[in-house]
Design an enzyme around this catalytic site. Sequence first.
Site, short mmCIF file in Angstrom:
data_model
loop_
_atom_site.label_atom_id
_atom_site.label_comp_id
_atom_site.label_asym_id
_atom_site.label_seq_id
_atom_site.Cartn_x
_atom_site.Cartn_y
_atom_site.Cartn_z
N LYS A 101 0.84 -1.21 0.00
CA LYS A 101 0.00 0.00 0.00
C LYS A 101 0.87 1.26 0.00
O LYS A 101 2.07 1.18 0.31
CB LYS A 101 -0.92 -0.02 1.23
CG LYS A 101 -0.16 0.06 2.54
CD LYS A 101 -1.08 -0.21 3.73
CE LYS A 101 -0.31 -0.12 5.04
NZ LYS A 101 -1.03 -0.75 6.15
N ARG B 48 -10.93 0.39 14.14
CA ARG B 48 -10.75 1.10 12.88
C ARG B 48 -11.82 0.60 11.93
O ARG B 48 -12.87 1.19 11.83
CB ARG B 48 -9.32 0.87 12.36
CG ARG B 48 -8.95 1.72 11.16
CD ARG B 48 -7.47 1.67 10.81
NE ARG B 48 -6.99 0.35 10.36
CZ ARG B 48 -5.75 0.13 9.92
NH1 ARG B 48 -4.85 1.11 9.89
NH2 ARG B 48 -5.38 -1.08 9.53
N HIS C 121 -6.62 -7.21 12.42
CA HIS C 121 -5.35 -6.48 12.42
C HIS C 121 -4.91 -6.22 13.86
O HIS C 121 -5.70 -5.74 14.67
CB HIS C 121 -5.53 -5.17 11.66
CG HIS C 121 -4.24 -4.47 11.33
ND1 HIS C 121 -3.13 -5.14 10.84
CD2 HIS C 121 -3.86 -3.17 11.43
CE1 HIS C 121 -2.15 -4.27 10.64
NE2 HIS C 121 -2.56 -3.08 11.00
N ARG D 166 0.68 -11.29 6.56
CA ARG D 166 0.42 -10.04 5.82
C ARG D 166 1.54 -9.07 6.18
O ARG D 166 1.49 -8.37 7.17
CB ARG D 166 -0.92 -9.50 6.30
CG ARG D 166 -1.81 -8.91 5.27
CD ARG D 166 -3.20 -8.64 5.80
NE ARG D 166 -3.23 -7.94 7.05
CZ ARG D 166 -3.91 -8.31 8.13
NH1 ARG D 166 -4.65 -9.41 8.12
NH2 ARG D 166 -3.86 -7.63 9.24
N TYR E 156 16.54 31.15 6.60
CA TYR E 156 15.34 31.91 6.97
C TYR E 156 15.24 32.09 8.47
O TYR E 156 15.47 31.15 9.23
CB TYR E 156 14.09 31.17 6.50
CG TYR E 156 13.86 31.21 5.02
CD1 TYR E 156 13.71 32.40 4.33
CD2 TYR E 156 13.77 30.01 4.29
CE1 TYR E 156 13.48 32.41 2.96
CE2 TYR E 156 13.54 30.01 2.93
CZ TYR E 156 13.40 31.23 2.27
OH TYR E 156 13.17 31.23 0.92
N CYS F 262 14.93 24.62 4.25
CA CYS F 262 14.12 25.35 3.25
C CYS F 262 13.27 24.35 2.46
O CYS F 262 13.38 23.15 2.63
CB CYS F 262 15.02 26.11 2.28
SG CYS F 262 16.25 27.16 3.04
N MET F 263 12.47 24.88 1.55
CA MET F 263 11.63 24.00 0.73
C MET F 263 12.50 23.06 -0.12
O MET F 263 12.22 21.88 -0.24
CB MET F 263 10.72 24.83 -0.18
CG MET F 263 9.69 24.01 -0.91
SD MET F 263 8.71 24.98 -2.07
CE MET F 263 7.76 26.00 -0.97
N ASP F 264 13.57 23.63 -0.70
CA ASP F 264 14.38 22.86 -1.65
C ASP F 264 15.83 22.66 -1.23
O ASP F 264 16.57 21.98 -1.92
CB ASP F 264 14.39 23.59 -3.01
CG ASP F 264 13.00 23.99 -3.45
OD1 ASP F 264 12.13 23.11 -3.45
OD2 ASP F 264 12.80 25.17 -3.77
C1 LIG Z 1 -0.38 -1.78 6.82
C2 LIG Z 1 -1.06 -3.02 7.17
C3 LIG Z 1 -0.34 -4.21 7.27
C4 LIG Z 1 1.16 -4.28 7.22
O1 LIG Z 1 1.67 -3.91 8.47
P1 LIG Z 1 3.25 -3.97 8.77
O2 LIG Z 1 3.35 -3.57 10.18
O3 LIG Z 1 3.85 -2.98 7.85
O4 LIG Z 1 3.67 -5.34 8.48
C5 LIG Z 1 -1.04 -5.37 7.46
N1 LIG Z 1 -2.40 -5.37 7.55
C6 LIG Z 1 -3.12 -4.23 7.49
C7 LIG Z 1 -4.60 -4.29 7.63
C8 LIG Z 1 -2.48 -3.01 7.31
O5 LIG Z 1 -3.20 -1.90 7.26
#
Ligand SMILES: *Cc1c(COP(=O)(O)O)cnc(C)c1O
Length: 376
Positions: free
Chosen positions: A34, A129, A158, A211, A250, A296-298
Amino acid sequence: MYRNTWVEVNLDSIYDNVKTTKDICKKKYIAVVKANAYGNGDYEVARTCIEAGADMLAVSSLDEAMILRNEGYHGKLLILGATNPEDIPVLIDNHISTAAISFEWVNKVTQSNCKGLMIHLAVDTGMNRLGFKDLATLKEAFDRLLAAGCIPEGIFTHFYCSSEIDHDITNKQFQLFKEAVQSLDYPFEWIHCDNSDATIFFQDELSNACRVGISLYGLSPYTNALKSVVSLYTQIFMTKTIHKGETVGYGALHTAEEDEIIGTCPIGYADGFIRKNTGRKVYVDGEYAEVVGNVCMDQTMIRLPHDVKVGTTVEIFGDHISIEKMAQELDTISYEIMCLISERVTRKYIRHNKVMKECNQRLINSNIQKNNIISH
Ligand SMILES: *Cc1c(COP(=O)(O)O)cnc(C)c1O
């Protein structure tokens, strides 16, 4: 690359990290790519994960899923976040699985044609969540999805405290997840709860897939077996000596107390190198050097312990300053440090021990838009 600020992403190390974590979990492997693979480039990271044996990719939204499809990924693909019920036909057409996140969501989705939609039921075991908390509601949603012709191929939860030493919360969450899975008594093809940290310390008997996100980049509090992947560099493009009483940048934030050598680098907050970095150390030519004045920005100014040649590389994080250390000093986590590095920064990909590709995403995008007209 026309500007000397770049991220190095070592795909060889990602490959090895997938193999290593796969050996630890001994289950099916979902690589979480992601947010453009935590800012590192979803195409290259995804490709490497698949080469190393990942069975599925997961993203956070339909936009990200479609980007992977456009980039030529045709394998199993799951959206972990919320998808708009109106977009269900796009999911079905593109064989993308999505999370069922609430009863309201299931209600809306099952009111139109959702036949063939592949679903992973999200179980909320305390993170608060997304997902179902109550077993009766979960069962009702599951029945409606089945009746509407959806394919419930997975169920997941999760963990929200898996990086902590004390695993009581994770154990409790796991028990709730187990109850939810058993209550449905259905042969889910994908049962998953372990994120990176849990994949390493939590070997449960229920799930059949892990995951993994952050461990792809070698960032784990639980093992040294993983290799570091991501480094950020810039270069000195001029140096000057300033005298006692002169100020830098700045707001005249820094005042020299004696003669100082100041080096200027082409990196700034628009690259994700936030202003909070003032006072932190970077690594230049064998020594640590302090960021002085406001970022700075850049551009950013650093006070050099000794004069260096124009073109000398400056490590922001890498072999000498770990991304975890930088995160700690900025009161954040490594995830955020990587995600903040903006598209403006060129990515260099290392594969088979050499630079395989240099990629400035904004430059590439502008090439696609070459025939647009802003003004005659
Ligand atoms: C981001 C996420 C993960 C991965 O988590 P890590 O800590 O980066 O391994 C797994 N499951 C869900 C639902 C997530 O949002």
